[in-house]
Write an enzyme that holds these catalytic residues in place. Structure first.
Site, PDB file in Angstrom:
ATOM      1  N   SER A   7       9.739 -14.000 -23.605  1.00 24.60           N
ATOM      2  CA  SER A   7       9.517 -13.512 -22.247  1.00 24.60           C
ATOM      3  C   SER A   7      10.444 -14.139 -21.231  1.00 24.60           C
ATOM      4  O   SER A   7      10.695 -13.568 -20.176  1.00 24.60           O
ATOM      5  CB  SER A   7       8.064 -13.765 -21.839  1.00 24.60           C
ATOM      6  OG  SER A   7       7.722 -15.128 -21.985  1.00 24.60           O
ATOM      7  N   ASP A 252       1.015 -21.708 -14.608  1.00 27.43           N
ATOM      8  CA  ASP A 252       2.232 -21.295 -15.304  1.00 27.43           C
ATOM      9  C   ASP A 252       3.404 -22.139 -14.820  1.00 27.43           C
ATOM     10  O   ASP A 252       3.964 -21.896 -13.747  1.00 27.43           O
ATOM     11  CB  ASP A 252       2.506 -19.818 -15.061  1.00 27.43           C
ATOM     12  CG  ASP A 252       3.630 -19.286 -15.933  1.00 27.43           C
ATOM     13  OD1 ASP A 252       4.329 -20.105 -16.557  1.00 27.43           O
ATOM     14  OD2 ASP A 252       3.816 -18.057 -15.992  1.00 27.43           O
ATOM     15  N   HIS A 255       7.363 -20.049 -17.022  1.00 27.93           N
ATOM     16  CA  HIS A 255       8.183 -18.902 -16.649  1.00 27.93           C
ATOM     17  C   HIS A 255       8.819 -19.114 -15.281  1.00 27.93           C
ATOM     18  O   HIS A 255       8.294 -19.823 -14.434  1.00 27.93           O
ATOM     19  CB  HIS A 255       7.333 -17.629 -16.652  1.00 27.93           C
ATOM     20  CG  HIS A 255       6.799 -17.279 -18.003  1.00 27.93           C
ATOM     21  ND1 HIS A 255       5.571 -17.703 -18.440  1.00 27.93           N
ATOM     22  CD2 HIS A 255       7.334 -16.566 -19.016  1.00 27.93           C
ATOM     23  CE1 HIS A 255       5.354 -17.260 -19.667  1.00 27.93           C
ATOM     24  NE2 HIS A 255       6.421 -16.574 -20.043  1.00 27.93           N
TER      25      HIS A 255
END
Length: 279
Positions: A7, A252, A255
């Site tokens: 990702s 998170d 990312h």
């Protein structure tokens, strides 16, 4: 241009799409039930930008009720490449290999369809070979495949490991990334698992580059590791979901969803491509 990986690579691709979409709306040639291939074709420029969702690069499967007591376990076939990308990759002029963080998940390793060990699998009588063994073998197999493809003539870029910035805990045990400013160079250093993944990439890249040159192939290192180490402020942290969301969600710090840091990757890549045209 093709991206192979997880990702984080997809975030990179979305940033490039936004840049190109300012001048033309691409034709969407995506396929797969779960977004395995995201492909945008810019007709005016005869340019295709594709992302092959292949978090392990090699063939893999998720196994539930596997007897390990840990829920989902991934079987990784370290000597078999993921056909999601091997079937189409030879037609691309630029290929970016990008994978890493998925290898931290529990996995069993297979070679010649025989289980040889695992990483954090908790299976009886199975040796723990660590995540680094699986990662090194997968990177090695990927480069061997690219170097061995008869019709592949493209330039391969290895995008180096993108470190996370969890503090005061891991991703699932209270870790966070509340910082709002970049680190100074003397405030942090690459260490632990991130350093080990990075060293593996450098080792395998060097060997693959030497082998590729025998066939006239070009391999380039898109090294973003140490630059991104200094950007703990670039993650969504707690802001990746609605503040009133009642579900249990993790911060998170992996990312790159904020403007700035990941755009630098595009600047690096564009400069490297321009340098190729001058050589």
């Amino acid at each position: 241009m093709a991206f192979l990986g997880d990702s984080v690579a997809r975030n990179h691709m979305q940033s490039l799409i936004c840049l190109l979409s300012r001048v033309e709306y691409p034709k969407d040639d995506s396929s797969g039930d779960h977004g395995e291939l995201t492909s945008k074709h810019y007709i005016t420029y005869n340019f295709t930008l594709a992302n092959f969702w292949s978090p392990y690069l090699v063939k893999y499967e998720k196994v539930q009720n596997n007897g390990s007591g840990i829920g989902n376990l991934f079987n990784l076939y370290l000597d078999e490449l993921d056909e999601e990308w091997t079937r189409k990759i030879s037609e691309f002029d630029y290929v970016i290999v990008s994978a890493g963080h998925w290898f931290a998940l529990p996995a069993a390793f297979y070679i010649n369809r025989e289980r040889i060990g695992c990483h954090s699998c908790k299976l009886e009588n199975v040796s723990d070979l660590t995540t680094f063994y699986g990662y090194q073998m997968a990177i090695r197999s990927t480069f061997e495949a690219l170097n061995g493809m008869e019709n592949y003539k493209g330039i391969t870029y290895l995008r180096t490991f993108s470190p996370s910035h969890f503090e005061n805990g891991t991703w699932d045990h209270g870790g966070h990334c509340h910082r709002t400013k970049p680190y100074k160079r003397n405030e942090t250093t690459l260490e632990g698992d991130s350093l080990k993944y990075y060293i593996i990439q450098l080792e395998e890249f060097k060997k693959a580059k030497e082998e590729g040159e025998k066939r006239g192939l070009k391999h380039r290192l898109l090294d973003i590791t140490r630059v991104m180490l200094l950007r703990p402020d670039g993650h969504p942290d707690t802001h990746g979901h609605w503040i009133h969301d009642q579900r249990i969600l993790h911060n998170d710090c992996l990312h790159w969803c904020l403007p700035g840091p990941i755009d630098t990757w595009n600047d690096f890549l564009l400069h490297m491509i321009q340098m190729e045209s001058k050589s």
